[in-house]
Motif scaffolding. Structure first.
Motif, mmCIF file in Angstrom:
data_model
loop_
_atom_site.group_PDB
_atom_site.id
_atom_site.type_symbol
_atom_site.label_atom_id
_atom_site.label_comp_id
_atom_site.label_asym_id
_atom_site.label_seq_id
_atom_site.Cartn_x
_atom_site.Cartn_y
_atom_site.Cartn_z
ATOM 1 N N TYR A 100 0.806 -1.215 0.000
ATOM 2 C CA TYR A 100 0.000 0.000 0.000
ATOM 3 C C TYR A 100 0.841 1.268 0.000
ATOM 4 O O TYR A 100 0.419 2.291 -0.532
ATOM 5 C CB TYR A 100 -0.953 0.002 1.204
ATOM 6 C CG TYR A 100 -2.117 -0.940 1.035
ATOM 7 C CD1 TYR A 100 -3.352 -0.482 0.574
ATOM 8 C CD2 TYR A 100 -1.992 -2.292 1.313
ATOM 9 C CE1 TYR A 100 -4.418 -1.342 0.413
ATOM 10 C CE2 TYR A 100 -3.060 -3.155 1.152
ATOM 11 C CZ TYR A 100 -4.268 -2.682 0.703
ATOM 12 O OH TYR A 100 -5.311 -3.542 0.532
ATOM 13 N N THR A 101 2.007 1.216 0.611
ATOM 14 C CA THR A 101 2.872 2.392 0.615
ATOM 15 C C THR A 101 3.266 2.765 -0.809
ATOM 16 O O THR A 101 3.177 3.934 -1.210
ATOM 17 C CB THR A 101 4.133 2.130 1.451
ATOM 18 O OG1 THR A 101 3.758 1.842 2.802
ATOM 19 C CG2 THR A 101 5.042 3.359 1.430
ATOM 20 N N LYS A 102 3.654 1.776 -1.598
ATOM 21 C CA LYS A 102 4.035 2.038 -2.983
ATOM 22 C C LYS A 102 2.821 2.401 -3.833
ATOM 23 O O LYS A 102 2.918 3.228 -4.751
ATOM 24 C CB LYS A 102 4.750 0.823 -3.557
ATOM 25 C CG LYS A 102 6.113 0.565 -2.923
ATOM 26 C CD LYS A 102 6.802 -0.625 -3.555
ATOM 27 C CE LYS A 102 8.167 -0.863 -2.921
ATOM 28 N NZ LYS A 102 8.841 -2.056 -3.511
ATOM 29 N N ILE A 103 1.681 1.802 -3.536
ATOM 30 C CA ILE A 103 0.464 2.121 -4.282
ATOM 31 C C ILE A 103 0.059 3.582 -4.042
ATOM 32 O O ILE A 103 -0.375 4.280 -4.956
ATOM 33 C CB ILE A 103 -0.675 1.163 -3.904
ATOM 34 C CG1 ILE A 103 -0.380 -0.231 -4.466
ATOM 35 C CG2 ILE A 103 -2.020 1.658 -4.433
ATOM 36 C CD1 ILE A 103 -1.330 -1.310 -4.013
ATOM 37 N N GLU A 104 0.216 4.031 -2.812
ATOM 38 C CA GLU A 104 -0.073 5.441 -2.512
ATOM 39 C C GLU A 104 0.825 6.360 -3.328
ATOM 40 O O GLU A 104 0.380 7.409 -3.812
ATOM 41 C CB GLU A 104 0.113 5.713 -1.019
ATOM 42 C CG GLU A 104 -1.045 5.250 -0.170
ATOM 43 C CD GLU A 104 -0.926 5.728 1.256
ATOM 44 O OE1 GLU A 104 0.189 6.082 1.689
ATOM 45 O OE2 GLU A 104 -1.947 5.744 1.948
ATOM 46 N N GLU A 105 2.080 5.997 -3.462
ATOM 47 C CA GLU A 105 3.013 6.815 -4.247
ATOM 48 C C GLU A 105 2.551 6.888 -5.701
ATOM 49 O O GLU A 105 2.610 7.950 -6.329
ATOM 50 C CB GLU A 105 4.419 6.219 -4.166
ATOM 51 C CG GLU A 105 5.040 6.298 -2.779
ATOM 52 C CD GLU A 105 6.359 5.553 -2.694
ATOM 53 O OE1 GLU A 105 6.764 4.963 -3.729
ATOM 54 O OE2 GLU A 105 6.981 5.551 -1.614
ATOM 55 N N VAL A 106 2.086 5.761 -6.234
ATOM 56 C CA VAL A 106 1.566 5.742 -7.601
ATOM 57 C C VAL A 106 0.314 6.599 -7.709
ATOM 58 O O VAL A 106 0.134 7.355 -8.672
ATOM 59 C CB VAL A 106 1.262 4.293 -8.036
ATOM 60 C CG1 VAL A 106 0.534 4.261 -9.372
ATOM 61 C CG2 VAL A 106 2.546 3.482 -8.131
#
Length: 216
Positions: A100-106
């Protein structure tokens, strides 16, 4: 893991849109391209246990087949990169859960804002990758609802201790966990994009079991 989702803060609508199968279209078919995602065979040859994040077992979830769960998540990611058009949609973790951390960045990247918009003219079009997402949910590893609840409760308390005073506790209903967080997203007193909120999330992230980090 049958966690009943509640509405998230308005400020996280782009993330919610990404995870709720964005870019509404008439077809749910995938392109079939692998998009560079690791397969379960790749994971088997990688350092560490592919299911290291699955810290408990119990009633909630699907079949509990960890390899099948990872493979199903890979297919979902492939679809999001293909039919979904999100070329940089991140790989799942080795445990199979989405990062989710990387998805938020996207989700914060320029050009992804349109993903939060619904279908035009009231049309009820089918979202991209719904079939793949549902398939992954069916084989999600089983875990104990009580442990899920305790993890989310500990996280909520930590968030309040780190300055997010309006962060609400999770609840249990008929054996299902309802995540906490923003109790009133329609008129939210919480700004998830504020530096203070992000600092609290970073400080409290270890309170959450793997797979719960996007739930509240």
């Amino acid at each position: 893991m049958k966690i009943r989702n509640r509405s998230r803060a308005v400020g996280r609508v782009r993330l919610a849109a990404l995870l709720a199968l964005p870019m509404l279209v008439l077809s749910t078919a995938c392109s079939g391209e692998n998009g560079g995602v690791k397969t379960v065979q790749d994971v088997a040859s990688s350092p560490g246990d592919a299911a290291s994040g699955n810290k408990s077992s119990g009633k909630q979830g699907g079949t509990g087949d960890k390899g099948a769960f990872y493979d199903a998540q890979v297919k979902y990611v492939q679809c999001m990169r293909g039919e979904g058009g999100i070329k940089d949609f991140p790989d799942p973790k080795l445990s199979g859960y989405l990062d989710y951390t990387k998805i938020e960045e996207v989700a914060r990247k320029s050009g992804n804002e349109e993903m939060s918009k619904g279908p035009k003219d009231g049309k009820k079009e089918k979202p991209v990758c719904g079939k793949e997402k549902a398939a992954a949910e069916r084989v999600e590893p089983k875990r104990d609802a009580e442990k899920e609840y305790e993890s989310l409760l500990s996280h909520a308390k930590c968030m309040r201790e780190h300055g997010v005073s309006k962060f609400s506790n999770p609840t249990m209903s008929d054996g299902h966990v309802i995540p906490g967080g923003d109790a009133n997203p329609a008129a939210s007193p919480i700004d998830p994009d504020s530096p203070a909120y992000r600092q609290a999330r970073e400080a409290c992230k270890d309170k959450l079991l793997d797979g719960l980090d996007g739930m509240q």
